[in-house]
Design an enzyme around this catalytic site. Structure first.
Site, PDB file in Angstrom:
ATOM      1  N   CYS A 100      29.199 -58.756  34.526  1.00 42.05           N
ATOM      2  CA  CYS A 100      29.174 -59.769  35.580  1.00 42.05           C
ATOM      3  C   CYS A 100      27.709 -60.058  35.900  1.00 42.05           C
ATOM      4  O   CYS A 100      26.998 -59.171  36.384  1.00 42.05           O
ATOM      5  CB  CYS A 100      29.906 -59.263  36.817  1.00 42.05           C
ATOM      6  SG  CYS A 100      29.979 -60.481  38.123  1.00 42.05           S
ATOM      7  N   CYS A 132      28.691 -68.878  37.122  1.00 38.89           N
ATOM      8  CA  CYS A 132      29.191 -67.750  36.329  1.00 38.89           C
ATOM      9  C   CYS A 132      28.175 -67.373  35.237  1.00 38.89           C
ATOM     10  O   CYS A 132      28.005 -68.104  34.249  1.00 38.89           O
ATOM     11  CB  CYS A 132      30.555 -68.048  35.705  1.00 38.89           C
ATOM     12  SG  CYS A 132      31.308 -66.567  34.975  1.00 38.89           S
TER      13      CYS A 132
HETATM   14  O1  PYC Z   1      28.668 -64.241  36.976  1.00 45.72           O
HETATM   15  O2  PYC Z   1      29.310 -63.231  35.150  1.00 45.72           O
HETATM   16  C1  PYC Z   1      29.532 -63.692  36.259  1.00 45.72           C
HETATM   17  C2  PYC Z   1      30.898 -63.572  36.817  1.00 45.72           C
HETATM   18  C3  PYC Z   1      31.992 -63.048  36.207  1.00 45.72           C
HETATM   19  C4  PYC Z   1      33.052 -63.149  37.109  1.00 45.72           C
HETATM   20  C5  PYC Z   1      32.564 -63.714  38.262  1.00 45.72           C
HETATM   21  N1  PYC Z   1      31.239 -63.958  38.063  1.00 45.72           N
END
Ligand code: PYC
Length: 325
Positions: free
Chosen positions: A93, A245
Protein backbone atom coordinates in the site's frame (compact mmCIF):
# COMPACT_ATOMS: atom_id res chain seq x y z
CA UNK A 1 -7.75 -15.45 19.56
CA UNK A 2 -9.78 -12.47 20.75
CA UNK A 3 -8.49 -11.05 24.04
CA UNK A 4 -10.77 -11.19 27.08
CA UNK A 5 -9.30 -8.19 28.84
CA UNK A 6 -9.42 -4.47 27.95
CA UNK A 7 -6.92 -3.52 25.24
CA UNK A 8 -5.51 -0.01 24.78
CA UNK A 9 -4.18 0.47 21.26
CA UNK A 10 -2.04 3.49 20.47
CA UNK A 11 -2.65 4.75 16.94
CA UNK A 12 -1.63 7.69 14.80
CA UNK A 13 -3.96 8.66 11.96
CA UNK A 14 -2.90 10.35 8.76
CA UNK A 15 -4.24 10.97 5.29
CA UNK A 16 -2.46 10.83 1.98
CA UNK A 17 -4.13 12.77 -0.83
CA UNK A 18 -7.38 12.25 1.10
CA UNK A 19 -7.02 8.51 1.76
CA UNK A 20 -6.75 7.64 5.48
CA UNK A 21 -4.16 5.43 7.20
CA UNK A 22 -4.39 4.38 10.85
CA UNK A 23 -0.98 3.21 12.06
CA UNK A 24 -0.81 1.02 15.18
CA UNK A 25 2.30 2.31 16.91
CA UNK A 26 1.94 0.72 20.34
CA UNK A 27 0.46 -2.34 21.95
CA UNK A 28 3.25 -4.88 21.49
CA UNK A 29 1.53 -6.87 18.76
CA UNK A 30 4.21 -8.87 17.01
CA UNK A 31 2.89 -11.46 14.57
CA UNK A 32 4.82 -14.72 14.41
CA UNK A 33 6.88 -15.80 11.41
CA UNK A 34 10.17 -14.68 9.95
CA UNK A 35 9.58 -13.18 6.52
CA UNK A 36 7.08 -10.40 6.03
CA UNK A 37 4.82 -12.76 4.05
CA UNK A 38 4.82 -15.15 7.04
CA UNK A 39 4.12 -12.27 9.42
CA UNK A 40 1.22 -11.16 7.22
CA UNK A 41 -0.24 -14.68 7.27
CA UNK A 42 0.23 -14.86 11.06
CA UNK A 43 -1.44 -11.45 11.49
CA UNK A 44 -4.40 -12.60 9.37
CA UNK A 45 -4.74 -15.70 11.56
CA UNK A 46 -3.95 -14.38 15.05
CA UNK A 47 -4.93 -10.74 14.94
CA UNK A 48 -8.02 -10.49 12.81
CA UNK A 49 -9.79 -9.02 15.85
CA UNK A 50 -7.18 -6.21 15.93
CA UNK A 51 -7.75 -5.52 12.22
CA UNK A 52 -11.53 -5.27 12.52
CA UNK A 53 -11.45 -3.42 15.85
CA UNK A 54 -9.16 -0.69 14.52
CA UNK A 55 -10.40 -0.05 10.97
CA UNK A 56 -14.07 -1.14 10.91
CA UNK A 57 -16.95 0.85 12.40
CA UNK A 58 -17.58 2.07 15.07
CA UNK A 59 -13.92 3.17 15.49
CA UNK A 60 -13.08 3.29 11.79
CA UNK A 61 -14.93 3.15 8.48
CA UNK A 62 -14.76 1.28 5.18
CA UNK A 63 -12.14 3.50 3.58
CA UNK A 64 -9.72 3.27 6.51
CA UNK A 65 -6.48 1.38 5.83
CA UNK A 66 -4.60 0.09 8.85
CA UNK A 67 -0.85 -0.37 9.25
CA UNK A 68 0.74 -2.49 11.95
CA UNK A 69 4.38 -1.63 12.62
CA UNK A 70 6.41 -4.75 13.41
CA UNK A 71 9.95 -6.10 13.39
CA UNK A 72 11.36 -6.03 9.84
CA UNK A 73 12.80 -9.20 8.28
CA UNK A 74 15.53 -7.20 6.55
CA UNK A 75 17.71 -5.63 9.25
CA UNK A 76 18.45 -2.43 7.31
CA UNK A 77 14.78 -1.38 7.41
CA UNK A 78 13.41 1.21 9.81
CA UNK A 79 10.37 -1.02 10.42
CA UNK A 80 8.27 -3.82 9.04
CA UNK A 81 4.65 -3.04 8.21
CA UNK A 82 1.52 -5.05 7.53
CA UNK A 83 -1.30 -3.20 5.80
CA UNK A 84 -4.93 -4.16 6.20
CA UNK A 85 -8.42 -2.87 5.47
CA UNK A 86 -12.08 -3.46 6.27
CA UNK A 87 -12.04 -7.02 4.89
CA UNK A 88 -8.53 -8.42 5.32
CA UNK A 89 -4.81 -7.93 4.75
CA UNK A 90 -3.21 -6.16 1.78
CA UNK A 91 0.00 -7.05 -0.03
CA UNK A 92 1.33 -3.52 -0.34
CA UNK A 93 0.00 0.00 0.00
CA UNK A 94 1.78 3.15 -1.13
CA UNK A 95 -0.56 5.79 0.23
CA UNK A 96 -0.18 3.82 3.48
CA UNK A 97 3.61 3.86 3.13
CA UNK A 98 3.44 7.65 2.82
CA UNK A 99 1.21 7.73 5.91
CA UNK A 100 3.64 5.52 7.85
CA UNK A 101 6.53 7.76 6.76
CA UNK A 102 4.97 10.94 8.18
CA UNK A 103 3.86 9.00 11.27
CA UNK A 104 7.42 7.84 12.02
CA UNK A 105 8.63 11.40 11.38
CA UNK A 106 5.94 12.81 13.69
CA UNK A 107 7.05 10.38 16.42
CA UNK A 108 10.68 11.40 16.02
CA UNK A 109 11.60 7.80 15.20
CA UNK A 110 13.17 8.98 11.94
CA UNK A 111 14.36 12.27 10.53
CA UNK A 112 13.69 13.65 7.05
CA UNK A 113 15.51 11.67 4.36
CA UNK A 114 15.67 8.17 2.93
CA UNK A 115 14.54 5.06 4.82
CA UNK A 116 13.62 1.49 3.99
CA UNK A 117 10.42 -0.30 4.96
CA UNK A 118 9.86 -4.06 4.87
CA UNK A 119 6.44 -5.08 3.51
CA UNK A 120 4.87 -8.41 2.48
CA UNK A 121 5.22 -7.41 -1.19
CA UNK A 122 8.94 -6.55 -0.78
CA UNK A 123 11.27 -3.76 0.28
CA UNK A 124 10.21 -0.21 -0.42
CA UNK A 125 12.30 2.91 0.05
CA UNK A 126 10.83 6.26 1.01
CA UNK A 127 12.30 9.72 1.10
CA UNK A 128 10.28 11.96 3.43
CA UNK A 129 10.58 15.73 3.79
CA UNK A 130 9.74 17.80 6.86
CA UNK A 131 6.66 19.17 5.06
CA UNK A 132 5.20 15.71 4.42
CA UNK A 133 6.16 15.10 0.80
CA UNK A 134 7.05 11.44 0.43
CA UNK A 135 8.74 9.83 -2.57
CA UNK A 136 8.32 6.05 -2.51
CA UNK A 137 10.34 3.66 -4.62
CA UNK A 138 8.13 0.64 -4.99
CA UNK A 139 8.68 -3.05 -5.70
CA UNK A 140 9.10 -4.24 -9.30
CA UNK A 141 5.84 -3.67 -11.12
CA UNK A 142 4.80 -5.25 -14.41
CA UNK A 143 2.03 -5.82 -16.88
CA UNK A 144 1.00 -9.45 -16.73
CA UNK A 145 -1.52 -9.44 -19.61
CA UNK A 146 -2.63 -6.86 -22.15
CA UNK A 147 -6.13 -6.23 -23.50
CA UNK A 148 -7.87 -9.06 -21.70
CA UNK A 149 -11.59 -9.38 -22.59
CA UNK A 150 -14.07 -10.17 -19.83
CA UNK A 151 -17.82 -10.59 -20.24
CA UNK A 152 -19.49 -8.50 -17.53
CA UNK A 153 -23.17 -9.30 -16.88
CA UNK A 154 -25.37 -6.31 -17.62
CA UNK A 155 -22.46 -4.45 -19.23
CA UNK A 156 -20.98 -6.53 -22.07
CA UNK A 157 -17.35 -7.21 -22.92
CA UNK A 158 -14.83 -5.02 -21.11
CA UNK A 159 -11.16 -5.10 -22.13
CA UNK A 160 -8.30 -4.20 -19.83
CA UNK A 161 -4.79 -4.93 -18.64
CA UNK A 162 -3.79 -7.03 -15.65
CA UNK A 163 -0.82 -5.58 -13.81
CA UNK A 164 1.06 -5.90 -10.53
CA UNK A 165 2.03 -2.75 -8.63
CA UNK A 166 2.28 -4.32 -5.17
CA UNK A 167 -1.36 -5.49 -5.48
CA UNK A 168 -3.13 -7.01 -8.50
CA UNK A 169 -5.09 -4.57 -10.66
CA UNK A 170 -7.41 -4.76 -13.64
CA UNK A 171 -6.95 -1.48 -15.51
CA UNK A 172 -9.59 -0.34 -18.01
CA UNK A 173 -11.04 2.82 -19.49
CA UNK A 174 -14.10 4.06 -17.62
CA UNK A 175 -17.22 3.65 -19.78
CA UNK A 176 -18.04 6.94 -21.58
CA UNK A 177 -21.49 7.08 -19.98
CA UNK A 178 -20.07 7.17 -16.42
CA UNK A 179 -17.95 10.25 -15.73
CA UNK A 180 -15.06 9.66 -13.29
CA UNK A 181 -16.50 12.15 -10.86
CA UNK A 182 -17.56 12.21 -7.21
CA UNK A 183 -21.15 12.69 -8.38
CA UNK A 184 -21.06 9.20 -9.96
CA UNK A 185 -19.60 7.19 -7.06
CA UNK A 186 -22.52 4.72 -6.95
CA UNK A 187 -22.34 4.00 -10.68
CA UNK A 188 -18.54 3.71 -10.65
CA UNK A 189 -18.67 1.37 -7.66
CA UNK A 190 -21.40 -0.80 -9.18
CA UNK A 191 -19.57 -1.06 -12.53
CA UNK A 192 -16.23 -1.89 -10.89
CA UNK A 193 -17.78 -4.43 -8.54
CA UNK A 194 -19.48 -6.21 -11.45
CA UNK A 195 -16.17 -6.22 -13.29
CA UNK A 196 -14.34 -7.65 -10.30
CA UNK A 197 -16.95 -10.40 -9.83
CA UNK A 198 -16.85 -11.20 -13.56
CA UNK A 199 -13.06 -11.63 -13.42
CA UNK A 200 -13.45 -14.00 -10.49
CA UNK A 201 -16.25 -15.97 -12.19
CA UNK A 202 -14.16 -16.30 -15.35
CA UNK A 203 -11.14 -17.49 -13.34
CA UNK A 204 -9.03 -14.56 -14.61
CA UNK A 205 -6.16 -13.90 -12.19
CA UNK A 206 -2.77 -12.32 -11.89
CA UNK A 207 0.42 -14.41 -12.08
CA UNK A 208 0.41 -17.62 -9.98
CA UNK A 209 -3.34 -17.35 -9.44
CA UNK A 210 -3.04 -13.99 -7.65
CA UNK A 211 -6.54 -12.61 -6.99
CA UNK A 212 -7.28 -9.39 -8.87
CA UNK A 213 -8.82 -7.49 -5.99
CA UNK A 214 -8.38 -3.90 -7.19
CA UNK A 215 -10.20 -2.39 -10.18
CA UNK A 216 -8.83 0.81 -11.72
CA UNK A 217 -10.83 2.86 -14.23
CA UNK A 218 -9.32 5.73 -16.21
CA UNK A 219 -10.63 8.92 -17.80
CA UNK A 220 -9.08 12.20 -18.99
CA UNK A 221 -8.07 14.55 -16.15
CA UNK A 222 -10.33 17.39 -15.02
CA UNK A 223 -7.44 19.82 -15.71
CA UNK A 224 -4.77 18.66 -18.18
CA UNK A 225 -2.44 21.34 -16.76
CA UNK A 226 -2.40 19.49 -13.44
CA UNK A 227 -2.63 15.80 -14.38
CA UNK A 228 -2.26 13.38 -17.29
CA UNK A 229 -5.12 11.09 -16.27
CA UNK A 230 -7.78 10.65 -13.61
CA UNK A 231 -8.64 7.32 -12.00
CA UNK A 232 -11.25 5.63 -9.86
CA UNK A 233 -9.92 2.71 -7.83
CA UNK A 234 -12.16 0.21 -6.11
CA UNK A 235 -10.43 -1.55 -3.22
CA UNK A 236 -11.05 -5.16 -2.07
CA UNK A 237 -13.64 -4.22 0.59
CA UNK A 238 -15.72 -2.18 -1.93
CA UNK A 239 -14.48 1.18 -0.63
CA UNK A 240 -13.06 3.55 -3.26
CA UNK A 241 -9.57 4.96 -2.86
CA UNK A 242 -9.71 8.67 -2.08
CA UNK A 243 -6.13 9.02 -3.33
CA UNK A 244 -4.86 8.11 -6.83
CA UNK A 245 -3.73 4.79 -5.23
CA UNK A 246 0.03 4.32 -5.14
CA UNK A 247 0.10 0.64 -6.07
CA UNK A 248 -2.52 1.40 -8.76
CA UNK A 249 -0.36 4.25 -10.08
CA UNK A 250 2.59 1.81 -10.11
CA UNK A 251 0.53 -0.70 -12.12
CA UNK A 252 -0.43 2.08 -14.55
CA UNK A 253 3.19 3.20 -14.90
CA UNK A 254 4.24 -0.40 -15.64
CA UNK A 255 1.57 -0.68 -18.36
CA UNK A 256 2.55 2.65 -19.93
CA UNK A 257 6.21 1.69 -19.85
CA UNK A 258 5.60 -1.73 -21.39
CA UNK A 259 3.36 -0.18 -24.04
CA UNK A 260 6.18 2.22 -25.01
CA UNK A 261 4.10 5.19 -23.82
CA UNK A 262 6.36 6.31 -20.95
CA UNK A 263 10.13 6.68 -21.10
CA UNK A 264 12.46 6.09 -18.17
CA UNK A 265 12.41 9.14 -15.92
CA UNK A 266 9.45 10.79 -17.67
CA UNK A 267 6.88 12.14 -15.17
CA UNK A 268 3.30 10.83 -15.17
CA UNK A 269 0.78 12.77 -13.06
CA UNK A 270 -2.03 10.52 -11.89
CA UNK A 271 -5.07 12.24 -10.40
CA UNK A 272 -7.52 10.34 -8.23
CA UNK A 273 -11.24 10.81 -7.78
CA UNK A 274 -10.66 13.90 -5.55
CA UNK A 275 -8.29 15.37 -8.18
CA UNK A 276 -5.40 15.01 -5.74
CA UNK A 277 -2.30 13.96 -7.68
CA UNK A 278 0.56 11.44 -7.35
CA UNK A 279 3.59 11.97 -9.57
CA UNK A 280 5.27 8.83 -10.88
CA UNK A 281 8.18 7.75 -13.01
CA UNK A 282 9.85 4.44 -13.78
CA UNK A 283 13.25 2.84 -14.16
CA UNK A 284 13.25 -0.29 -16.33
CA UNK A 285 14.05 -3.52 -14.51
CA UNK A 286 16.45 -6.08 -15.96
CA UNK A 287 13.95 -8.91 -15.26
CA UNK A 288 11.24 -7.03 -17.20
CA UNK A 289 8.75 -4.56 -15.88
CA UNK A 290 9.87 -1.47 -14.02
CA UNK A 291 10.63 0.02 -10.63
CA UNK A 292 8.13 2.84 -10.09
CA UNK A 293 8.77 5.86 -7.94
CA UNK A 294 5.60 7.57 -6.73
CA UNK A 295 5.47 10.91 -4.89
CA UNK A 296 2.62 12.34 -2.82
CA UNK A 297 1.99 14.17 0.42
CA UNK A 298 0.69 12.83 3.72
CA UNK A 299 -0.44 14.57 6.89
CA UNK A 300 -0.88 13.41 10.48
CA UNK A 301 -4.47 14.02 11.61
CA UNK A 302 -4.76 12.43 15.06
CA UNK A 303 -3.05 10.63 17.92
CA UNK A 304 -5.35 8.38 19.89
CA UNK A 305 -5.70 5.45 22.24
CA UNK A 306 -8.39 3.04 21.07
CA UNK A 307 -10.10 1.27 23.95
CA UNK A 308 -11.33 -2.23 23.22
CA UNK A 309 -13.47 -3.56 26.04
CA UNK A 310 -14.54 -7.10 25.07
CA UNK A 311 -17.64 -6.86 27.28
CA UNK A 312 -19.14 -4.06 25.14
CA UNK A 313 -21.21 -4.39 21.93
CA UNK A 314 -19.25 -4.47 18.67
CA UNK A 315 -16.00 -4.32 20.66
CA UNK A 316 -14.13 -5.91 17.75
CA UNK A 317 -15.83 -3.87 15.04
CA UNK A 318 -18.95 -4.20 12.95
CA UNK A 319 -18.31 -6.97 10.45
CA UNK A 320 -20.41 -9.30 8.30
CA UNK A 321 -19.92 -11.99 10.99
CA UNK A 322 -21.74 -9.99 13.68
CA UNK A 323 -24.47 -8.34 11.59
CA UNK A 324 -27.03 -9.25 8.97
CA UNK A 325 -25.18 -7.02 6.44
O1 PYC B 1 -2.10 3.56 -2.26
O2 PYC B 1 -1.40 1.56 -2.79
C1 PYC B 1 -2.25 2.32 -2.35
C2 PYC B 1 -3.52 1.75 -1.87
C3 PYC B 1 -3.91 0.45 -1.90
C4 PYC B 1 -5.18 0.38 -1.34
C5 PYC B 1 -5.53 1.65 -0.95
N1 PYC B 1 -4.50 2.48 -1.28
Amino acid sequence: MKPNSIQRIQVIDSHTAGEPTRTIVGGAFEPGGETMAEKRAAFAGEYDWLRSATVCEPRGHDAMVGALLCEPYSPDCVSGVIFFNNVGVLNGCLHGTMGVAVTLLHQGRIGPGKHRLDTPSGLVTFDVSASGTVEVTNVRSYRHQHDVPVEVPGVGVVKGDIAWGGNWFFLADAPPEIPVSLSCLDELTDYSWRLRNALEEAGITGANGGEIDHIELFAPPADPQLADSKNFVLCPGKAYDRSPCGTGTSAKLACLSEGGLLNEGQIWRQAGILDSVFEGRVKKHTDGGAIPTVTGSAFVTAEAILIIDPTTPFAFGITSSNTEL
